[in-house]
Enzyme design. Structure first.
Site, PDB file in Angstrom:
ATOM      1  N   LYS A  56       2.878  24.404  -1.246  1.00 27.13           N
ATOM      2  CA  LYS A  56       1.572  23.729  -1.077  1.00 27.13           C
ATOM      3  C   LYS A  56       1.525  22.280  -1.477  1.00 27.13           C
ATOM      4  O   LYS A  56       1.162  21.759  -2.258  1.00 27.13           O
ATOM      5  CB  LYS A  56       0.768  24.682  -2.201  1.00 27.13           C
ATOM      6  CG  LYS A  56       0.484  26.063  -1.879  1.00 27.13           C
ATOM      7  CD  LYS A  56      -0.409  26.692  -2.757  1.00 27.13           C
ATOM      8  CE  LYS A  56      -0.290  28.207  -2.473  1.00 27.13           C
ATOM      9  NZ  LYS A  56      -0.988  29.071  -3.821  1.00 27.13           N
ATOM     10  N   ARG A 105       0.846  -1.221  -0.166  1.00 26.21           N
ATOM     11  CA  ARG A 105      -0.073   0.156   0.079  1.00 26.21           C
ATOM     12  C   ARG A 105       0.813   1.108  -0.102  1.00 26.21           C
ATOM     13  O   ARG A 105       0.538   2.393  -0.594  1.00 26.21           O
ATOM     14  CB  ARG A 105      -1.004  -0.052   1.347  1.00 26.21           C
ATOM     15  CG  ARG A 105      -2.226   1.176   1.247  1.00 26.21           C
ATOM     16  CD  ARG A 105      -3.085   0.792   0.209  1.00 26.21           C
ATOM     17  NE  ARG A 105      -2.858   1.631  -1.052  1.00 26.21           N
ATOM     18  CZ  ARG A 105      -3.261   1.276  -2.219  1.00 26.21           C
ATOM     19  NH1 ARG A 105      -4.029   0.266  -2.201  1.00 26.21           N
ATOM     20  NH2 ARG A 105      -2.958   1.935  -3.201  1.00 26.21           N
ATOM     21  N   LYS A 115       6.277  37.783   1.918  1.00 30.63           N
ATOM     22  CA  LYS A 115       5.062  37.960   1.222  1.00 30.63           C
ATOM     23  C   LYS A 115       4.381  38.913   1.596  1.00 30.63           C
ATOM     24  O   LYS A 115       4.777  39.746   2.642  1.00 30.63           O
ATOM     25  CB  LYS A 115       4.586  36.676   1.161  1.00 30.63           C
ATOM     26  CG  LYS A 115       5.303  35.402   0.795  1.00 30.63           C
ATOM     27  CD  LYS A 115       4.376  34.290   0.399  1.00 30.63           C
ATOM     28  CE  LYS A 115       3.503  34.430  -0.838  1.00 30.63           C
ATOM     29  NZ  LYS A 115       2.592  33.309  -1.215  1.00 30.63           N
ATOM     30  N   GLU A 164       7.962  39.692  -2.359  1.00 30.02           N
ATOM     31  CA  GLU A 164       6.754  39.771  -3.170  1.00 30.02           C
ATOM     32  C   GLU A 164       6.492  41.173  -3.433  1.00 30.02           C
ATOM     33  O   GLU A 164       6.392  41.912  -2.517  1.00 30.02           O
ATOM     34  CB  GLU A 164       5.603  39.194  -2.600  1.00 30.02           C
ATOM     35  CG  GLU A 164       4.359  39.064  -3.120  1.00 30.02           C
ATOM     36  CD  GLU A 164       3.263  38.513  -2.533  1.00 30.02           C
ATOM     37  OE1 GLU A 164       2.106  39.087  -2.521  1.00 30.02           O
ATOM     38  OE2 GLU A 164       3.453  37.386  -2.030  1.00 30.02           O
ATOM     39  N   ASP A 187       3.442  39.018  -8.134  1.00 34.68           N
ATOM     40  CA  ASP A 187       2.382  38.178  -7.958  1.00 34.68           C
ATOM     41  C   ASP A 187       1.019  38.704  -8.370  1.00 34.68           C
ATOM     42  O   ASP A 187       0.632  39.902  -8.237  1.00 34.68           O
ATOM     43  CB  ASP A 187       2.226  37.953  -6.240  1.00 34.68           C
ATOM     44  CG  ASP A 187       1.279  37.047  -5.962  1.00 34.68           C
ATOM     45  OD1 ASP A 187       1.238  35.915  -6.416  1.00 34.68           O
ATOM     46  OD2 ASP A 187       0.381  37.494  -5.127  1.00 34.68           O
TER      47      ASP A 187
END
Length: 285
Positions: A137, A102, A169, A202, A224
Site C-alpha cells: 500500500k 523540490r 489472499k 491468508e 487476517d
C-alpha cells in the site's frame, strides 16, 4: 525482498522519472534570473521532530542533477531530529541546487514521516519477538523510497512487488476454488516456471489455518482480521510448522496485544499510506 542490484535500479528510475516530471525542458524560473556561473550554499532545516530519512537519497539526487555539488552531512538517516536541526549543507551551482530542491524536499519529507511512524510502531513491539512489516500500500512510482524509509525507521520489508513472493489472499483463494487447490496449482506453476518463491497464504478463520497446515511448503500464514483470542489459538496450532503474520486494522493501541499473542510479524499498510510529511526546508545562506 528485491536484490541490491534491483534496489539500485529502482532508485535510479525514481530519480530519473521525478526529474523528468519536475524539470521537463528546463527550470525556467532559475534560468531566467540566476546567472549560470552563480555559486551558492543551502541548508536542510528541520521544522518538526521525528526520525530523519532520505539523506542518502538526497545526495544521490544532487549528484544526478550536478556531480559537482558538494554535500556536507551533519545528521545521518535514522537519527532523531527536532525543530531547528540542520541535516546537511549543499554547495555549488545555484541553478543546480534550485533544480534539485523540490525533489529532495518531497522525498525526504515523506520518507521521514514513514520512518517516524515505523519507529513508533517498532518501539511498541520492543520486548516481544514480533517484527513490524510494511505492505504494497505505497505511492505508485515511489515504493522503493517508502520501503527504504521503513527500514530506516526500524521496520522490515514485506515483498517488494507481485514478482518476488507468492501471496495467496482471499480473492486468489476464492477465484481458484479453495485453499488447497490454490496451493497445489501454485506449486505446479512454480515448478513449471522453475521459480523459487516463498509462499504466504491468508487465513480468514481457524478452519482455514488448519487446512493451510495440511499442505507442505508454506512459508508463512497470514492471520487476517482475527481477534486476540483466535490469534493466540492460531499461533498455538501453527507452532513451528511455519511463520505467522497478523494483519487487518492493527493500530498503535492494539499492536502490542497482537504481538503478545506470539506472532512473528505484524504487517501494517498505515506505515506508508497514513502519514503526514515531516516539515523540512532547504534555505539559502
Amino acid at each position: 525482498m528485491i536484490s541490491e542490484l534491483q534496489f539500485k535500479h529502482e532508485i535510479q528510475l525514481l530519480i530519473e522519472n521525478a526529474i523528468r516530471e519536475d524539470v521537463g525542458d528546463g527550470d525556467h524560473s532559475s534560468l531566467a534570473c540566476v546567472p549560470q556561473d552563480a555559486k551558492g550554499n543551502a541548508k536542510l532545516l528541520v521544522k518538526d521532530e521525528g526520525i530523519i530519512a532520505g539523506v542518502v537519497l538526497a545526495k544521490m539526487i544532487f549528484n544526478y542533477v550536478d556531480k559537482d555539488l558538494i554535500v556536507k552531512t551533519f545528521i545521518e538517516d535514522g537519527s532523531k531530529v527536532v525543530f531547528g536541526d540542520i541535516v546537511f549543507h549543499v554547495s555549488g551551482s545555484s541553478q543546480s541546487i534550485l533544480k534539485a530542491e523540490r525533489l529532495v524536499l518531497n522525498t525526504m519529507q515523506r520518507m521521514s514521516a514513514i520512518a517516524t511512524k515505523t519507529n513508533k510502531f517498532a518501539k511498541l513491539l520492543e520486548g516481544t519477538q514480533t517484527k513490524i512489516l510494511d505492505t504494497r500500500k505505497t505511492t505508485p512510482g515511489f515504493r522503493v523510497a517508502e520501503k527504504w524509509a521503513v527500514k530506516i525507521g526500524g521496520g522490515e520489508n514485506h515483498r517488494f512487488a507481485l514478482y518476488d513472493m507468492i501471496m495467496l489472499k482471499d480473492n486468489h483463494i476464492d477465484f481458484s476454488g479453495g485453499i488447497t487447490k490454490a496451493i497445489n496449482t501454485t506449486k505446479e506453476y512454480l515448478s513449471n516456471k522453475n521459480l523459487d518463491l516463498k509462499i504466504i497464504v491468508e487465513a480468514r478463520n481457524i478452519q482455514e489455518v488448519e487446512e493451510i497446515l495440511a499442505n507442505d511448503g508454506i512459508y508463512r500464514i497470514l492471520i487476517d482480521n482475527f481477534n486476540y483470542e483466535d490469534t493466540r489459538k492460531a499461533v498455538q496450532i501453527i507452532g513451528s510448522k511455519c511463520l505467522t503474520e497478523s494483519s487487518g486494522n492493527i493500530n498503535e493501541t492494539t499492536i502490542r496485544q497482537y504481538a503478545e499473542c506470539g506472532v512473528n510479524y505484524i504487517s501494517s499498510g498505515a506505515l506508508t499510506h497514513s502519514v503526514y510529511n515531516m516539515d523540512l526546508s532547504l534555505k539559502a545562506f
